[in-house]
Design a protein around this motif. Structure first.
Motif, PDB file in Angstrom:
ATOM      1  N   SER A  93       0.874  -1.171   0.000  1.00 10.02           N
ATOM      2  CA  SER A  93       0.000   0.000   0.000  1.00 10.02           C
ATOM      3  C   SER A  93       0.915   1.226   0.000  1.00 10.02           C
ATOM      4  CB  SER A  93      -0.898   0.000   1.236  1.00 10.02           C
ATOM      5  OG  SER A  93      -1.475   1.273   1.405  1.00 10.02           O
ATOM      6  N   LEU A  94       0.858   2.002  -1.071  1.00 10.74           N
ATOM      7  CA  LEU A  94       1.747   3.165  -1.175  1.00 10.74           C
ATOM      8  C   LEU A  94       1.490   4.175  -0.058  1.00 10.74           C
ATOM      9  CD1 LEU A  94       1.869   3.720  -5.032  1.00 10.74           C
ATOM     10  CD2 LEU A  94       3.625   2.758  -3.543  1.00 10.74           C
ATOM     11  N   GLU A  95       0.235   4.303   0.370  1.00  6.48           N
ATOM     12  CA  GLU A  95      -0.079   5.221   1.466  1.00  6.48           C
ATOM     13  C   GLU A  95       0.609   4.778   2.746  1.00  6.48           C
ATOM     14  OE1 GLU A  95      -2.447   3.751  -0.432  1.00  6.48           O
ATOM     15  OE2 GLU A  95      -3.094   5.445  -1.643  1.00  6.48           O
ATOM     16  N   ASN A  96       0.527   3.479   3.059  1.00  2.00           N
ATOM     17  CA  ASN A  96       1.185   2.955   4.264  1.00  2.00           C
ATOM     18  C   ASN A  96       2.703   3.105   4.194  1.00  2.00           C
ATOM     19  OD1 ASN A  96      -1.265   2.224   5.332  1.00  2.00           O
ATOM     20  ND2 ASN A  96      -1.084   0.062   4.798  1.00  2.00           N
ATOM     21  N   GLU A  97       3.263   2.907   3.018  1.00  2.00           N
ATOM     22  CA  GLU A  97       4.706   3.019   2.855  1.00  2.00           C
ATOM     23  C   GLU A  97       5.167   4.462   3.045  1.00  2.00           C
ATOM     24  OE1 GLU A  97       6.581   0.260   2.710  1.00  2.00           O
ATOM     25  OE2 GLU A  97       4.677  -0.814   2.764  1.00  2.00           O
ATOM     26  N   MET A  98       4.375   5.427   2.603  1.00  2.00           N
ATOM     27  CA  MET A  98       4.728   6.833   2.801  1.00  2.00           C
ATOM     28  C   MET A  98       4.653   7.212   4.281  1.00  2.00           C
ATOM     29  SD  MET A  98       5.710   7.708  -0.102  1.00  2.00           S
ATOM     30  CE  MET A  98       5.969   9.435   0.130  1.00  2.00           C
ATOM     31  N   VAL A  99       3.665   6.676   4.993  1.00  2.00           N
ATOM     32  CA  VAL A  99       3.555   6.939   6.429  1.00  2.00           C
ATOM     33  C   VAL A  99       4.760   6.327   7.151  1.00  2.00           C
ATOM     34  CG1 VAL A  99       2.220   6.369   8.499  1.00  2.00           C
ATOM     35  CG2 VAL A  99       1.048   7.176   6.449  1.00  2.00           C
ATOM     36  N   LYS A 100       5.112   5.095   6.777  1.00  2.00           N
ATOM     37  CA  LYS A 100       6.282   4.440   7.383  1.00  2.00           C
ATOM     38  C   LYS A 100       7.542   5.255   7.124  1.00  2.00           C
ATOM     39  CE  LYS A 100       4.833  -0.329   6.778  1.00  2.00           C
ATOM     40  NZ  LYS A 100       5.187  -1.574   6.067  1.00  2.00           N
ATOM     41  N   SER A 101       7.668   5.770   5.912  1.00  2.00           N
ATOM     42  CA  SER A 101       8.846   6.560   5.560  1.00  2.00           C
ATOM     43  C   SER A 101       8.972   7.796   6.453  1.00  2.00           C
ATOM     44  CB  SER A 101       8.770   6.964   4.091  1.00  2.00           C
ATOM     45  OG  SER A 101       9.922   7.653   3.710  1.00  2.00           O
ATOM     46  N   SER A 102       7.856   8.427   6.737  1.00  2.00           N
ATOM     47  CA  SER A 102       7.860   9.595   7.627  1.00  2.00           C
ATOM     48  C   SER A 102       8.250   9.191   9.052  1.00  2.00           C
ATOM     49  CB  SER A 102       6.478  10.238   7.618  1.00  2.00           C
ATOM     50  OG  SER A 102       6.416  11.273   8.537  1.00  2.00           O
ATOM     51  N   GLN A 103       7.739   8.058   9.524  1.00  2.00           N
ATOM     52  CA  GLN A 103       8.092   7.564  10.856  1.00  2.00           C
ATOM     53  C   GLN A 103       9.572   7.216  10.937  1.00  2.00           C
ATOM     54  OE1 GLN A 103       5.407   4.264  11.153  1.00  2.00           O
ATOM     55  NE2 GLN A 103       3.726   5.502  11.963  1.00  2.00           N
ATOM     56  N   ILE A 104      10.099   6.666   9.871  1.00  2.00           N
ATOM     57  CA  ILE A 104      11.516   6.284   9.835  1.00  2.00           C
ATOM     58  C   ILE A 104      12.404   7.519   9.903  1.00  2.00           C
ATOM     59  CG2 ILE A 104      13.300   5.248   8.386  1.00  2.00           C
ATOM     60  CD1 ILE A 104      11.018   3.375   7.339  1.00  2.00           C
ATOM     61  N   LYS A 105      12.018   8.571   9.187  1.00  2.00           N
ATOM     62  CA  LYS A 105      12.795   9.808   9.254  1.00  2.00           C
ATOM     63  C   LYS A 105      12.813  10.337  10.681  1.00  2.00           C
ATOM     64  CE  LYS A 105      13.251  14.507   7.558  1.00  2.00           C
ATOM     65  NZ  LYS A 105      13.884  14.906   8.788  1.00  2.00           N
ATOM     66  N   SER A 106      11.683  10.255  11.343  1.00  2.00           N
ATOM     67  CA  SER A 106      11.597  10.682  12.743  1.00  2.00           C
ATOM     68  C   SER A 106      12.520   9.850  13.628  1.00  2.00           C
ATOM     69  CB  SER A 106      10.165  10.490  13.224  1.00  2.00           C
ATOM     70  OG  SER A 106       9.609  11.626  13.675  1.00  2.00           O
ATOM     71  N   GLN A 107      12.534   8.540  13.403  1.00  2.00           N
ATOM     72  CA  GLN A 107      13.391   7.652  14.184  1.00  2.00           C
ATOM     73  C   GLN A 107      14.863   7.981  13.949  1.00  2.00           C
ATOM     74  OE1 GLN A 107      12.969   3.493  13.237  1.00  2.00           O
ATOM     75  NE2 GLN A 107      14.522   2.875  14.720  1.00  2.00           N
ATOM     76  N   HIS A 108      15.230   8.238  12.708  1.00  2.00           N
ATOM     77  CA  HIS A 108      16.612   8.566  12.390  1.00  2.00           C
ATOM     78  C   HIS A 108      17.002   9.907  13.016  1.00  2.00           C
ATOM     79  CE1 HIS A 108      20.161   9.555   9.925  1.00  2.00           C
ATOM     80  NE2 HIS A 108      20.349   8.253   9.994  1.00  2.00           N
ATOM     81  N   ASP A 109      16.107  10.874  12.954  1.00  2.00           N
ATOM     82  CA  ASP A 109      16.374  12.179  13.580  1.00  2.00           C
ATOM     83  C   ASP A 109      16.553  12.028  15.090  1.00  2.00           C
ATOM     84  OD1 ASP A 109      16.233  13.367  11.116  1.00  2.00           O
ATOM     85  OD2 ASP A 109      14.212  14.187  11.398  1.00  2.00           O
ATOM     86  N   LYS A 110      15.757  11.158  15.700  1.00  2.00           N
ATOM     87  CA  LYS A 110      15.880  10.920  17.142  1.00  2.00           C
ATOM     88  C   LYS A 110      17.238  10.303  17.466  1.00  2.00           C
ATOM     89  CE  LYS A 110      12.409   8.934  19.152  1.00  2.00           C
ATOM     90  NZ  LYS A 110      11.465   7.918  19.661  1.00  2.00           N
ATOM     91  N   ALA A 111      17.688   9.358  16.645  1.00  2.00           N
ATOM     92  CA  ALA A 111      18.998   8.733  16.860  1.00  2.00           C
ATOM     93  C   ALA A 111      20.108   9.775  16.771  1.00  2.00           C
ATOM     94  CB  ALA A 111      19.229   7.613  15.844  1.00  2.00           C
ATOM     95  N   LEU A 112      20.025  10.655  15.784  1.00  2.00           N
ATOM     96  CA  LEU A 112      21.039  11.700  15.639  1.00  2.00           C
ATOM     97  C   LEU A 112      20.998  12.690  16.813  1.00  2.00           C
ATOM     98  CD1 LEU A 112      20.892  12.491  11.821  1.00  2.00           C
ATOM     99  CD2 LEU A 112      22.604  11.162  13.067  1.00  2.00           C
ATOM    100  N   ALA A 113      19.799  13.007  17.305  1.00  2.00           N
ATOM    101  CA  ALA A 113      19.676  13.921  18.448  1.00  2.00           C
ATOM    102  C   ALA A 113      20.276  13.289  19.707  1.00  2.00           C
ATOM    103  CB  ALA A 113      18.209  14.268  18.677  1.00  2.00           C
ATOM    104  N   ILE A 114      20.044  12.000  19.910  1.00  2.00           N
ATOM    105  CA  ILE A 114      20.619  11.305  21.069  1.00  2.00           C
ATOM    106  C   ILE A 114      22.137  11.314  20.971  1.00  2.00           C
ATOM    107  CG2 ILE A 114      20.880   9.038  22.159  1.00  2.00           C
ATOM    108  CD1 ILE A 114      17.918   8.544  21.438  1.00  2.00           C
ATOM    109  N   TYR A 115      22.656  11.015  19.790  1.00  2.00           N
ATOM    110  CA  TYR A 115      24.098  10.984  19.581  1.00  2.00           C
ATOM    111  C   TYR A 115      24.704  12.366  19.831  1.00  2.00           C
ATOM    112  CZ  TYR A 115      28.595   9.983  17.463  1.00  2.00           C
ATOM    113  OH  TYR A 115      29.936   9.824  17.245  1.00  2.00           O
ATOM    114  N   LYS A 116      24.086  13.408  19.255  1.00  2.00           N
ATOM    115  CA  LYS A 116      24.612  14.766  19.422  1.00  2.00           C
ATOM    116  C   LYS A 116      24.556  15.209  20.879  1.00  2.00           C
ATOM    117  CE  LYS A 116      24.045  19.489  17.742  1.00  2.00           C
ATOM    118  NZ  LYS A 116      24.260  20.077  19.032  1.00  2.00           N
ATOM    119  N   SER A 117      23.455  14.922  21.554  1.00  2.00           N
ATOM    120  CA  SER A 117      23.325  15.296  22.963  1.00  2.00           C
ATOM    121  C   SER A 117      24.371  14.580  23.821  1.00  2.00           C
ATOM    122  CB  SER A 117      21.922  14.956  23.451  1.00  2.00           C
ATOM    123  OG  SER A 117      21.789  15.237  24.811  1.00  2.00           O
ATOM    124  N   SER A 118      24.571  13.307  23.546  1.00  2.00           N
ATOM    125  CA  SER A 118      25.577  12.549  24.297  1.00  2.00           C
ATOM    126  C   SER A 118      26.970  13.095  24.048  1.00  2.00           C
ATOM    127  CB  SER A 118      25.531  11.076  23.900  1.00  2.00           C
ATOM    128  OG  SER A 118      24.283  10.530  24.173  1.00  2.00           O
TER     129      SER A 118
END
Length: 128
Positions: A93-118
Motif C-alpha cells: 500500500s503506497l499510502e502505508n509506505e509513505m507513512v512508514k517513511s515519515s516515521q523512519i525519518k523521525s526515528q533517524h532524527d531521534k537517533a542523531l539527536a541522542i548521539y549529538k546530545s551525548s
C-alpha cells in the motif's frame, strides 16, 4: 574508555535500524506493481535491540569489581507486513509506505539527536 559507551552504541543501532527499515520501504515501493509481491518491514527496534548483563555499576578498570558485561546486539530481519492483498496478490500500500517513511525519518532524527546530545555532554565533562 569513551569508545565503549552504551548510549553511543544505542544511538548507532537506532540509526542502522532506521536505515534498514528505509531500505525495506524503498523495496516495497519499487515492487508496488509486482504481482504476488509481499510487503516487508523490519522488526521493531525495541524488539531487536537487546542489552545483556545488568545495568548496575560498571567497572572502570580491570579488577575494579569484575568485568563490565554490558554488551549490545542489534539484528534486523525482514518480516511480512500485515496488509490487505490486492487482486494480483500484491500487499504493498503506497499510502502505508509513505507513512512508514515519515516515521523512519523521525526515528533517524531521534537517533542523531541522542548521539549529538551525548557528544555534547561528553565534551562538557571533558571541559571542551
Amino acid at each position: 574508555m569513551y569508545d565503549n559507551l552504551e548510549i553511543m552504541r544505542m544511538a548507532q543501532s537506532m540509526a542502522v535500524h532506521a536505515s534498514a527499515r528505509q531500505e525495506a520501504v524503498a523495496q516495497n515501493i519499487a515492487n508496488a506493481d509486482t504481482p504476488g509481491y509481499r510487503a516487508q518491514d523490519v522488526t521493531p527496534f525495541n524488539d531487536t535491540y537487546e542489552t545483556t548483563g545488568t545495568h548496575s555499576m560498571r567497572a572502570t578498570r580491570s579488577g575494579h569489581f569484575g568485568e563490565a558485561t554490558g554488551t549490545s546486539r542489534f539484528s534486523a530481519s525482514l518480516v511480512d507486513a500485515d496488509a490487505a492483498e490486492s487482486p494480483n496478490g500484491n500487499t504493498v500500500s503506497l499510502e502505508n509506505e509513505m507513512v512508514k517513511s515519515s516515521q523512519i525519518k523521525s526515528q533517524h532524527d531521534k537517533a542523531l539527536a541522542i548521539y549529538k546530545s551525548s557528544l555534547d555532554i561528553l565534551r562538557a565533562s571533558l571541559g571542551r
